[in-house]
Design a protein around this motif. Sequence first.
Motif, PDB file in Angstrom:
ATOM      1  N   SER A 150       4.773   4.594  -8.483  1.00  0.00           N
ATOM      2  CA  SER A 150       4.469   5.930  -7.988  1.00  0.00           C
ATOM      3  C   SER A 150       5.416   5.891  -6.589  1.00  0.00           C
ATOM      4  CB  SER A 150       2.985   6.263  -7.544  1.00  0.00           C
ATOM      5  OG  SER A 150       2.582   5.175  -6.714  1.00  0.00           O
ATOM      6  N   ALA A 151       5.636   7.257  -5.999  1.00  0.00           N
ATOM      7  CA  ALA A 151       6.220   7.711  -4.780  1.00  0.00           C
ATOM      8  C   ALA A 151       5.539   6.646  -3.707  1.00  0.00           C
ATOM      9  CB  ALA A 151       6.161   9.017  -4.722  1.00  0.00           C
ATOM     10  N   THR A 152       4.455   6.546  -3.693  1.00  0.00           N
ATOM     11  CA  THR A 152       3.672   5.727  -2.815  1.00  0.00           C
ATOM     12  C   THR A 152       3.401   4.167  -3.512  1.00  0.00           C
ATOM     13  OG1 THR A 152       3.006   7.320  -1.473  1.00  0.00           O
ATOM     14  CG2 THR A 152       1.976   5.147  -0.958  1.00  0.00           C
ATOM     15  N   THR A 153       3.935   3.234  -2.826  1.00  0.00           N
ATOM     16  CA  THR A 153       3.470   1.952  -3.529  1.00  0.00           C
ATOM     17  C   THR A 153       2.238   1.193  -2.950  1.00  0.00           C
ATOM     18  OG1 THR A 153       5.698   1.577  -4.106  1.00  0.00           O
ATOM     19  CG2 THR A 153       4.450  -0.237  -4.168  1.00  0.00           C
ATOM     20  N   ASN A 154       1.192   1.005  -3.381  1.00  0.00           N
ATOM     21  CA  ASN A 154      -0.180   0.374  -2.992  1.00  0.00           C
ATOM     22  C   ASN A 154       0.225  -1.003  -3.002  1.00  0.00           C
ATOM     23  OD1 ASN A 154      -1.221   3.030  -2.791  1.00  0.00           O
ATOM     24  ND2 ASN A 154      -2.287   2.607  -4.674  1.00  0.00           N
ATOM     25  N   VAL A 155       0.235  -1.608  -1.812  1.00  0.00           N
ATOM     26  CA  VAL A 155       0.535  -3.108  -1.635  1.00  0.00           C
ATOM     27  C   VAL A 155      -0.680  -3.591  -0.967  1.00  0.00           C
ATOM     28  CG1 VAL A 155       1.902  -4.813  -0.486  1.00  0.00           C
ATOM     29  CG2 VAL A 155       3.252  -2.706  -1.225  1.00  0.00           C
ATOM     30  N   LEU A 156      -1.282  -4.691  -1.695  1.00  0.00           N
ATOM     31  CA  LEU A 156      -2.483  -5.391  -1.141  1.00  0.00           C
ATOM     32  C   LEU A 156      -2.019  -6.713  -0.657  1.00  0.00           C
ATOM     33  CD1 LEU A 156      -5.540  -5.794  -0.809  1.00  0.00           C
ATOM     34  CD2 LEU A 156      -5.314  -6.833  -3.052  1.00  0.00           C
ATOM     35  N   ILE A 157      -2.398  -7.017   0.688  1.00  0.00           N
ATOM     36  CA  ILE A 157      -2.151  -8.625   1.402  1.00  0.00           C
ATOM     37  C   ILE A 157      -3.579  -8.995   1.407  1.00  0.00           C
ATOM     38  CG2 ILE A 157      -1.751  -7.523   3.413  1.00  0.00           C
ATOM     39  CD1 ILE A 157       0.243  -9.924   3.762  1.00  0.00           C
ATOM     40  N   THR A 158      -3.735 -10.368   1.035  1.00  0.00           N
ATOM     41  CA  THR A 158      -4.883 -11.008   1.435  1.00  0.00           C
ATOM     42  C   THR A 158      -4.428 -12.256   2.425  1.00  0.00           C
ATOM     43  OG1 THR A 158      -4.520 -12.695  -0.665  1.00  0.00           O
ATOM     44  CG2 THR A 158      -5.986 -10.918  -0.578  1.00  0.00           C
ATOM     45  N   GLY A 159      -5.223 -12.658   3.165  1.00  0.00           N
ATOM     46  CA  GLY A 159      -4.783 -13.533   4.563  1.00  0.00           C
ATOM     47  C   GLY A 159      -4.157 -12.903   5.363  1.00  0.00           C
ATOM     48  N   ALA A 160      -4.235 -11.463   5.623  1.00  0.00           N
ATOM     49  CA  ALA A 160      -3.355 -10.781   6.647  1.00  0.00           C
ATOM     50  C   ALA A 160      -3.596 -11.354   7.970  1.00  0.00           C
ATOM     51  CB  ALA A 160      -3.688  -9.407   6.431  1.00  0.00           C
TER      52      ALA A 160
END
Length: 348
Positions: free
Chosen positions: A2-12
């Motif tokens: 999509s136009a906005t990409t959902n990015v998940l980060i663990t250990g941030a």
Amino acid sequence: MSATTNVLITGATGYVGGAVLELLLEHPTASSSQFTALVRSPEKAQKLEAIGVHAVVGSLSELSKLEQLASESAVIFACHCFFGFNRIFQADSDDESVTKAILAGLKKRYESTGQAPILIHTSGTGVLTDKAAGMYAYDTIYDDTDVEQLETLADTQLHRNVDLLIIEADKQGYARTHIVLPSTIYARATGRFVQLGIQNPKSMQIPCLIRSSLKRGQGGMIGDGQNQWANVHIDDIASLYIVLYEAILANEAGHGREGLYFGENGEHLLYDVGKAVAEALYDLGKGRSPEPTTVTEEKLKADLFAVYLGSNSRCRASRARALGWEPKYTTKDLLASIKPEVEAMLKE
């Protein structure tokens, strides 16, 4: 996507994850990305929200929450590490339940969107280790472009259980998976996240040796210190994730069984690290001699991580370099980083 990409980060908020997230926030794709971080600390969550990162308070043990977050993500940077040194030599040294929850979420996303989400997982060259106890260096050098060589690794090797789950997910087609395998990461992390109190600035392996040496009042090594490990600076390993991500977005990165990326820019003898620690302690009036001494057999039995430090882990990051990754720091920089690390630990 999509136009906005959902990015998940663990250990941030960790040593590696914090460095990676900081670079992602500065990347040209940041304006079209919504970053989500799973963090345990409400205080750090507030700090992340203040700089534009959606923070979810929770832990990796909350598997249903992790699965839900994964199902909502087009990209996942899994930068969490194992949960403690004492688990290293246990059969469950890498928690399969965490990876299975992430993969289950990615599978749900694939089934609902028809597009395979991206997983960039953090493993480590601990998968290459032996039980040398500092007495020798093995001759084998693993290359991340040699798929057949890597597939000779025993399923019982450290990290391998989780790595194989991730490779299988790619084979099944519901995710595009990539595995980054850092070697010995060194130097204190710096930057905005550290200044804000979000990121852990310290590595594990060399600080562990320093802590042990401070307790003994003498710089040490395992056995004769003749084992060898590859190494990589924290800034260089963080940049590898970005180079890899750009290649993935351009459909130029290998994935699955051809998606393992070592992080290294040289290698060191444990003896040389032990000597640098001994010299630093001696110069600072905290060690008896500038020459490292052997940690006793009794100490080895009491400290499983010391056994890990005495192993071999030799590799070449050919696949990573083929993407355009250009690490700057060398083993000389590793050795130069040790005295400042000792000084920082003494202040703490």
